[in-house]
Design an enzyme around this catalytic site. Structure first.
Site, short mmCIF file in Angstrom:
data_model
loop_
_atom_site.label_atom_id
_atom_site.label_comp_id
_atom_site.label_asym_id
_atom_site.label_seq_id
_atom_site.Cartn_x
_atom_site.Cartn_y
_atom_site.Cartn_z
N TYR A 49 0.83 -1.21 0.00
CA TYR A 49 0.00 0.00 0.00
C TYR A 49 0.86 1.25 0.00
CZ TYR A 49 1.15 0.72 4.92
OH TYR A 49 1.83 0.95 6.09
N PHE A 69 2.13 9.68 3.79
CA PHE A 69 2.49 9.44 5.19
C PHE A 69 3.08 8.06 5.44
CE2 PHE A 69 -2.03 8.16 4.99
CZ PHE A 69 -1.99 6.91 5.59
N ASP A 70 2.88 7.10 4.54
CA ASP A 70 3.46 5.77 4.79
C ASP A 70 3.37 4.94 3.52
OD1 ASP A 70 4.69 3.76 6.17
OD2 ASP A 70 2.89 3.02 7.15
N ILE A 86 -7.31 -0.85 11.22
CA ILE A 86 -8.35 0.15 11.43
C ILE A 86 -9.65 -0.33 10.78
CG2 ILE A 86 -6.78 2.09 11.68
CD1 ILE A 86 -7.30 2.81 8.76
N TYR A 126 -8.24 6.77 12.57
CA TYR A 126 -7.59 7.08 13.85
C TYR A 126 -8.30 8.19 14.63
CZ TYR A 126 -3.89 4.15 12.03
OH TYR A 126 -3.18 3.10 11.52
N PHE A 143 -5.71 5.02 0.88
CA PHE A 143 -4.78 3.90 0.69
C PHE A 143 -4.92 3.37 -0.74
CE2 PHE A 143 -5.61 3.92 5.24
CZ PHE A 143 -4.34 3.77 5.78
#
Length: 473
Positions: free
Chosen positions: A185, A195-196, A215, A241, A258
């Site tokens: 992802y 962010f990731d 999540i 979150y 994502f």
């Protein structure tokens, strides 16, 4: 006059205070000179004015009343004096819009903005801070200007959004609750800020789905996917979150996007999946436990990544089935095959290399084997050198004693065993030199090592509690 314009205005006395002057400050018949700087101007009929500064090519979502938004801003007066900016605290301003949580002009001016849009919002004082101003930096009756960059928007009624970008056909199987999924992802916010990414770590993200390990939005979005499928999943914060975010990575109330690529998945209850690609006609002999086989294989991950192949070797692969010499799933997939048969065999990780993986094999990976059986040599049980394929001669020793001299030397024993094999009554261990096997068998029976077997030596010595190894006969 324009805002920030400077003028010198000279006024003769007849257009000023005339012959009377003004108290003790301005004498009679005085000419007055004013140096003027215009700071602000507005009219009671003014409305909020918005000016487009930047707009993205596509608008995925426009702000509506009751939405929760996250935005950056610079606040200034009409003359350009800055009074506040969100950049100073390195975080967005987060609020509901259209519910009275903001000054009226912002509540109005923020509507219709797209994520990534930059807008200038000019607000007259009666729609801003009015006759009281705001603190020490916004004076009473001041027109204010906000330069706004919209970062994020969602509504508390929003559900997750799933866009299927690529779906392989046919899709043999889709994920269900309880499956274990491996996927790559990229994670971004709605404005495209990264962010990731699992790609940066060069390893998939591996998890059970539908069981609360990720999540809630991803737990839901990963259900019903195919191997190789690509999805874009937009997750509002109440399915991610929440208002607190997580650490320094994800701010509070952030919508997450994502881009997901499903590498493989399995269920802990999965068995080996065998698909016969080609089966020769007249197949009477099939592979089974203890058989020695030669075979060709390609081993890949389900996304097509090639791991191993016998094409890289000068010899085909060779193994004895049912003796733990290959992973359990491959062992199962190689059994029941005819020479010349081709199969695709899918092996779940609990029958493959497990959670930790193996040399060159990622942990928890589902493996695809493309198999072709080249040779088949029927085998004998593990620990045996020879087996009877039908009832052994009864009594056995007279049958072995070909010249009837009451003893069986090595050469006579070799002749007897080879005769049984030639007539299909017995089978030697495949893959080993037959003379070596028979010599070992002879040594096992020649208990006193005098070079010959007698009838007494052939008997099992169970009365003394001894059960010699390799009692094939």
């Amino acid at each position: 006059m324009c805002v920030n314009e400077r003028r010198k205005i000279t006024i003769p006395p007849h257009l000023a205070y005339g012959v009377t002057g003004a108290g003790t400050v301005i004498p009679p018949d005085s000419t007055l000179v004013f140096d003027i700087l215009l700071l602000d101007v507005w009219n009671k009929d003014d409305k909020v004015e918005t000016r487009m500064l930047e707009r993205p090519r596509t608008c995925r979502r426009a702000v509506q009343a009751s939405d929760f938004i996250r935005y950056h801003y610079n606040g200034s007066l009409l003359n350009g004096t800055y009074f506040h900016t969100s950049q100073q605290r390195s975080s967005t301003y987060d609020t509901y819009v259209g519910r009275g949580d903001l000054i009226r002009g912002l509540d109005e001016g923020l509507l219709g903005m797209c994520i990534g849009e930059k807008r200038s919002i000019i607000i007259p004082p009666f729609l801003a801070y009015g006759d009281k101003g705001h603190g020490s930096k916004v004076p009473p009756y001041a027109t204010v200007i906000y330069e706004v960059l919209m970062v994020d928007v969602f509504n508390v009624k929003d559900d997750i959004k799933v866009e299927v970008q690529e779906s392989p056909l046919p899709c043999k199987r889709r994920t269900q609750v309880g499956d274990y999924v491996r996927y790559h992802y990229n994670g971004t916010f709605q404005d495209g800020t990264h962010f990731d990414s699992s790609y940066q770590r060069n390893s998939t993200y591996d998890t059970f789905i539908g069981m609360g390990y990720v999540i809630p939005g991803m737990d839901q979005a990963l259900q019903g996917v195919c191997v190789g499928e690509r999805r874009r999943v937009t997750v509002p914060p109440h399915f991610a979150y929440g208002e607190n975010g997580t650490g320094n990575l994800i701010p509070g109330s952030a919508v997450l996007v994502f881009d997901v690529h499903i590498v493989d998945f399995h269920n802990p209850k999965d068995l080996v999946d065998i698909t016969v690609i080609h089966k020769p006609q007249g197949c009477n002999l099939t592979s089974a436990a203890n058989d020695l086989i030669l075979y060709h294989y390609n081993c890949s991950l389900l996304d097509g990544t090639r791991l191993y192949t016998t094409d890289d070797s000068t010899q085909p692969s060779r193994t004895t089935l049912g003796q733990g010499k290959v992973i359990a799933g491959l062992d199962q997939g190689l059994q029941g095959m005819c020479v010349g048969e081709r199969r695709d065999v899918i092996v779940p990780p609990h029958l493959g290399h497990g959670y930790n993986g193996g040399s060159g094999v990622p942990g928890s990976a589902v493996l695809l084997f493309e198999l072709e059986l080249l040779e088949l040599h029927k085998g004998v049980p593990e620990g045996y050198l020879f087996v009877w394929l039908e009832d052994s001669p009864e009594p056995l020793f007279p049958a072995m004693d070909l010249n009837h001299d009451q003893e069986v030397p090595l050469q006579e024993f070799i002749a007897f065993i080879k005769l049984q094999v030639a007539e299909g009554k017995g089978r030697l261990h495949p893959g080993m030199d037959s003379d070596t096997i028979i010599r070992d068998m002879f040594s096992n029976q020649d208990r006193n090592a005098d070079g010959k077997i007698t009838a007494d030596e052939l008997k099992l010595q169970t009365d003394e509690g001894e059960v010699p190894a390799h009692e094939e006969l």
